[in-house]
Scaffold this motif. Structure first.
Motif, mmCIF file in Angstrom:
data_model
loop_
_atom_site.group_PDB
_atom_site.id
_atom_site.type_symbol
_atom_site.label_atom_id
_atom_site.label_comp_id
_atom_site.label_asym_id
_atom_site.label_seq_id
_atom_site.Cartn_x
_atom_site.Cartn_y
_atom_site.Cartn_z
ATOM 1 N N THR A 1 0.902 -1.258 -0.131
ATOM 2 C CA THR A 1 0.133 0.068 -0.056
ATOM 3 C C THR A 1 0.888 1.499 -0.018
ATOM 4 O O THR A 1 0.610 2.137 -0.737
ATOM 5 N N LYS A 2 1.761 1.325 0.995
ATOM 6 C CA LYS A 2 3.011 2.293 0.772
ATOM 7 C C LYS A 2 3.786 2.350 -0.537
ATOM 8 O O LYS A 2 3.725 3.506 -0.882
ATOM 9 N N LEU A 3 4.080 1.336 -1.006
ATOM 10 C CA LEU A 3 4.778 1.309 -2.227
ATOM 11 C C LEU A 3 3.973 1.790 -3.357
ATOM 12 O O LEU A 3 4.562 2.696 -4.000
ATOM 13 N N VAL A 4 2.880 1.469 -3.638
ATOM 14 C CA VAL A 4 1.847 2.121 -4.801
ATOM 15 C C VAL A 4 1.730 3.652 -4.514
ATOM 16 O O VAL A 4 1.764 4.421 -5.447
ATOM 17 N N VAL A 5 1.409 4.023 -3.227
ATOM 18 C CA VAL A 5 1.399 5.327 -3.120
ATOM 19 C C VAL A 5 2.458 6.139 -3.498
ATOM 20 O O VAL A 5 2.631 7.231 -4.223
ATOM 21 N N PHE B 1 10.050 6.315 -2.511
ATOM 22 C CA PHE B 1 9.905 5.304 -3.313
ATOM 23 C C PHE B 1 11.088 3.971 -3.040
ATOM 24 O O PHE B 1 10.696 2.848 -2.884
ATOM 25 N N ILE B 2 12.230 4.515 -3.035
ATOM 26 C CA ILE B 2 13.405 3.447 -2.844
ATOM 27 C C ILE B 2 13.256 2.824 -1.414
ATOM 28 O O ILE B 2 13.426 1.765 -1.292
ATOM 29 N N GLU B 3 12.660 3.830 -0.409
ATOM 30 C CA GLU B 3 12.706 3.207 0.782
ATOM 31 C C GLU B 3 11.539 2.311 0.757
ATOM 32 O O GLU B 3 11.380 1.309 1.644
ATOM 33 N N ALA B 4 10.303 2.657 0.375
ATOM 34 C CA ALA B 4 9.117 1.766 0.306
ATOM 35 C C ALA B 4 9.184 0.322 -0.522
ATOM 36 O O ALA B 4 8.951 -0.517 -0.020
ATOM 37 N N LEU B 5 10.478 0.444 -1.327
ATOM 38 C CA LEU B 5 10.497 -0.789 -2.199
ATOM 39 C C LEU B 5 11.649 -1.604 -1.137
ATOM 40 O O LEU B 5 11.330 -2.939 -1.209
ATOM 41 N N ARG B 6 12.368 -0.904 -0.441
ATOM 42 C CA ARG B 6 13.197 -1.744 0.593
ATOM 43 C C ARG B 6 12.372 -2.340 1.783
ATOM 44 O O ARG B 6 12.461 -3.831 2.145
ATOM 45 N N SER C 1 5.363 1.838 -12.430
ATOM 46 C CA SER C 1 6.026 0.250 -12.031
ATOM 47 C C SER C 1 6.298 -0.192 -13.541
ATOM 48 O O SER C 1 7.172 -1.047 -13.540
ATOM 49 N N LYS C 2 5.668 -0.091 -14.474
ATOM 50 C CA LYS C 2 5.965 -0.674 -15.847
ATOM 51 C C LYS C 2 7.373 -0.339 -16.316
ATOM 52 O O LYS C 2 8.240 -0.871 -16.645
ATOM 53 N N VAL D 1 19.078 -1.722 -8.673
ATOM 54 C CA VAL D 1 18.448 -1.156 -7.282
ATOM 55 C C VAL D 1 18.222 -2.283 -6.169
ATOM 56 O O VAL D 1 18.245 -1.931 -5.117
ATOM 57 N N MET D 2 17.279 -3.119 -6.575
ATOM 58 C CA MET D 2 16.868 -4.145 -5.537
ATOM 59 C C MET D 2 18.049 -4.741 -4.841
ATOM 60 O O MET D 2 17.892 -5.166 -3.774
#
Length: 125
Positions: free
Chosen positions: A23-27, A54-59, A105-106, A119-120
């Protein structure tokens, strides 16, 4: 646009940590899309700040996937990438209204896959 009620019920039950993180990543992805190239009145770059969030949400999302036992620390980055893609796909079926986030995201995960993998990989350390 209503999402799939099946996925709306399944995701929080089967993937509680990942769902919360998604939910946080999508926002965060939506904000990157919205703030690209924008600056505040005082010249601060909104796009860079959004990308950092976004990078923090991905982590956090990748850590949540470990907590939900979808991946393990020893998994290679391709496995993590595939699992994240599957979760994002299910999330998009449950919550289809975030079209700008899914468009970002695409671009980030599909069209520029080598950079996304890099990045990942960096975030896993």
């Amino acid at each position: 646009m209503a999402g799939s009620s099946y996925y709306q019920k399944l995701l929080p039950l089967q993937y509680p940590h990942s769902y919360n993180a998604m939910t946080k990543l999508v926002v965060a992805m939506a904000k990157v899309s919205k703030n690209a190239g924008k600056k505040t009145f005082f010249g601060k770059d909104k796009g860079q700040e959004s990308y950092q969030k976004f990078i923090e949400a991905l982590r956090v999302t990748m850590q949540s996937m470990i907590l939900d036992k979808e991946i393990v620390e020893a998994d290679d980055i391709e496995s993590v990438y595939k699992c994240l893609g599957e979760l994002l796909q299910m999330f998009s079926m449950a919550h289809p209204n975030w079209q700008d986030a899914y468009a970002f995201s695409k671009i980030f995960f599909v069209e520029d896959k080598p950079s996304a993998l890099a990045v990942m990989e960096r975030l896993r350390v």
